[in-house]
Design an enzyme around this catalytic site. Sequence first.
Site, mmCIF file in Angstrom:
data_model
loop_
_atom_site.group_PDB
_atom_site.id
_atom_site.type_symbol
_atom_site.label_atom_id
_atom_site.label_comp_id
_atom_site.label_asym_id
_atom_site.label_seq_id
_atom_site.Cartn_x
_atom_site.Cartn_y
_atom_site.Cartn_z
ATOM 1 N N GLU A 96 -10.064 119.218 -2.945
ATOM 2 C CA GLU A 96 -10.808 117.862 -2.331
ATOM 3 C C GLU A 96 -10.204 117.185 -1.103
ATOM 4 O O GLU A 96 -9.442 117.119 -0.815
ATOM 5 C CB GLU A 96 -11.785 117.474 -2.816
ATOM 6 C CG GLU A 96 -12.507 118.304 -4.121
ATOM 7 C CD GLU A 96 -13.197 117.065 -5.004
ATOM 8 O OE1 GLU A 96 -14.068 117.296 -5.795
ATOM 9 O OE2 GLU A 96 -11.952 116.020 -5.548
ATOM 10 N N CYS A 109 -7.573 111.177 3.054
ATOM 11 C CA CYS A 109 -6.697 111.505 1.813
ATOM 12 C C CYS A 109 -7.641 113.484 1.842
ATOM 13 O O CYS A 109 -7.891 114.470 1.521
ATOM 14 C CB CYS A 109 -7.243 111.211 1.475
ATOM 15 S SG CYS A 109 -6.865 110.697 0.024
ATOM 16 N N CYS A 116 -2.432 120.529 -9.858
ATOM 17 C CA CYS A 116 -0.719 119.940 -10.109
ATOM 18 C C CYS A 116 -0.113 119.986 -11.280
ATOM 19 O O CYS A 116 -0.341 120.482 -12.069
ATOM 20 C CB CYS A 116 -1.150 118.721 -9.726
ATOM 21 S SG CYS A 116 0.926 117.428 -9.357
ATOM 22 N N CYS A 120 0.887 113.932 -14.921
ATOM 23 C CA CYS A 120 0.495 112.322 -15.625
ATOM 24 C C CYS A 120 -0.256 112.568 -16.166
ATOM 25 O O CYS A 120 -1.802 112.315 -16.377
ATOM 26 C CB CYS A 120 0.565 111.411 -13.841
ATOM 27 S SG CYS A 120 1.347 112.208 -12.757
ATOM 28 N N CYS A 123 -3.499 110.459 -14.961
ATOM 29 C CA CYS A 123 -4.688 111.336 -14.013
ATOM 30 C C CYS A 123 -5.375 113.162 -13.977
ATOM 31 O O CYS A 123 -5.038 113.730 -14.866
ATOM 32 C CB CYS A 123 -3.664 111.700 -12.880
ATOM 33 S SG CYS A 123 -4.360 112.284 -11.173
ATOM 34 N N GLY A 168 -2.511 117.550 -5.763
ATOM 35 C CA GLY A 168 -0.964 117.896 -6.110
ATOM 36 C C GLY A 168 0.420 116.966 -5.891
ATOM 37 O O GLY A 168 0.306 115.342 -5.631
ATOM 38 N N SER A 200 2.212 110.725 0.343
ATOM 39 C CA SER A 200 2.327 110.119 -1.820
ATOM 40 C C SER A 200 2.950 110.666 -2.393
ATOM 41 O O SER A 200 2.993 111.717 -2.680
ATOM 42 C CB SER A 200 0.705 109.749 -2.307
ATOM 43 O OG SER A 200 1.095 109.369 -3.096
ATOM 44 N N SER A 222 4.424 106.805 -6.431
ATOM 45 C CA SER A 222 3.789 106.490 -7.585
ATOM 46 C C SER A 222 4.393 105.881 -8.451
ATOM 47 O O SER A 222 5.207 106.561 -9.049
ATOM 48 C CB SER A 222 2.849 107.437 -8.024
ATOM 49 O OG SER A 222 2.006 107.680 -6.902
ATOM 50 N N HIS A 224 4.027 102.867 -11.052
ATOM 51 C CA HIS A 224 3.098 102.480 -12.282
ATOM 52 C C HIS A 224 4.256 102.165 -13.399
ATOM 53 O O HIS A 224 2.643 101.632 -14.120
ATOM 54 C CB HIS A 224 2.549 104.040 -12.683
ATOM 55 C CG HIS A 224 2.027 105.025 -11.638
ATOM 56 N ND1 HIS A 224 1.146 103.676 -11.093
ATOM 57 C CD2 HIS A 224 1.948 106.118 -11.462
ATOM 58 C CE1 HIS A 224 0.105 105.004 -9.641
ATOM 59 N NE2 HIS A 224 1.049 106.426 -10.242
ATOM 60 N N ASN A 298 -9.117 104.498 -12.085
ATOM 61 C CA ASN A 298 -10.235 105.052 -12.175
ATOM 62 C C ASN A 298 -10.339 106.435 -13.520
ATOM 63 O O ASN A 298 -10.344 107.018 -13.827
ATOM 64 C CB ASN A 298 -10.598 105.292 -10.702
ATOM 65 C CG ASN A 298 -10.800 105.032 -9.416
ATOM 66 O OD1 ASN A 298 -11.448 104.259 -9.502
ATOM 67 N ND2 ASN A 298 -9.766 105.001 -8.295
ATOM 68 N N CYS A 341 -9.016 107.793 -6.345
ATOM 69 C CA CYS A 341 -7.793 108.141 -6.425
ATOM 70 C C CYS A 341 -7.970 109.109 -7.734
ATOM 71 O O CYS A 341 -8.582 107.278 -9.012
ATOM 72 C CB CYS A 341 -7.088 106.860 -6.896
ATOM 73 S SG CYS A 341 -6.706 106.450 -5.556
#
Length: 372
Positions: A96, A109, A116, A120, A123, A168, A200, A222, A224, A298, A341
């Site tokens: 995507e 983006c 991936c 995480c 995610c 990824g 990123s 990232s 977090h 999200n 995200c």
Amino acid sequence: MSATTKVNLLDFDRAALEAFFVDLGEKPFRARQLLQWVHQRGVTDFAAMTDMSKPLRALLAERCMIHTPRVLEVQDSNDGTRKWLLGVDAADNAIEAVLIPEKDRMTLCISSQVGCTLNCSFCSTAKQGFNRNLTTAEIISQLYLVQRTLLAEGHQQGVTNVVMMGMGEPLLNFAAVIAAINLMCDDFAYGLSKRRVTISTAGVVPAIERLAQVTDVALAVSLHAPNDELRDALVPLNRKYPIAELLRACRAYIDGYNRKITFEYVMLAGVNDSLEHARELVDLIRDLPCKLNLIPFNPYPHAAYRCSEQSAIDAFRDYALGRGVITVTRRARGDDIDAACGQLVGAFQDRSRRSRKYQLGLDQIEGVRLAQ
Ligand code: SAH
């Protein structure tokens, strides 16, 4: 000759194209011509490339192709965000790319892998497992296809910014990502300034060090969590490259440049969003040139987390701002079409290969070719 045995010229940045033309007995400047035809004018028919000799055009048509992923679906969000689902091979793998229009910029983006490896905990891409790295052609095609669409719709400028924040971990697909970045920043292709291209990363320390040797595009990390114990749980890669090492690599990356690192911090209710966390975080990053980007979590089906209350996000932001850390809260965009995200999942077949882990990408870091 079948299409699949031809060379896909979208896989080549300028240096690779120059080598390709020299191999054909041509002059290196053919690379610049080819880049302009393909990436700036969107011409895929070699016969139409009129500043090349007829025999060369015939040779290119025989041996080469300009092959992009198939557009499977385009979805429009109420807020103007647009998501492309792209089929990357016959095996039903899909990725995507998300276009985020704002007043003064058009940010795209893009994804760097199908799935991936990093897992995480918050995610949704992680939940899909890992299938494979994208090729340079598949990475740059996301920009190529969206740019073609925008220009065809009459936009003057097209995409102004690219962030590698889709599916990824870009730094675990190092060589392909660097070649794609070279194309994004090449004046004969997309001509984006390095400040408008952002990688990123979840914090692949040796790859950040290697990145500093080959480019100076913007870097987002990232983070977090403000301590190793919590970060180990949220971002398992932290067990390999803990926070102190990561921050050292960040500092080295911008050393000598008038640049800032962007730290991304997803706001998870009751997990990392208290004022105590804010204090710990500020202590960690305040003496490093940086910006802090708070990302409201999200949600997605079966997520184990909730987004922090708005009041907690505001208090966190105000605390950091009050201590001199430039802090913004990222607005969720495109969440009605699952384009925000952490909501990108694409679709793919093989979900069982995560055990090959980081090695896949780390092997590539050595020996990556330097390109202009
Ligand atoms: N692997 C890279 C890039 C992909 S993720 C990285 O880790 O930076 C892009 C950003 O979205 C990362 O900061 C990621 O942690 C964040 N993210 C992932 N899932 C999210 C979710 N559900 N809500 C909000 N942000 C999320």
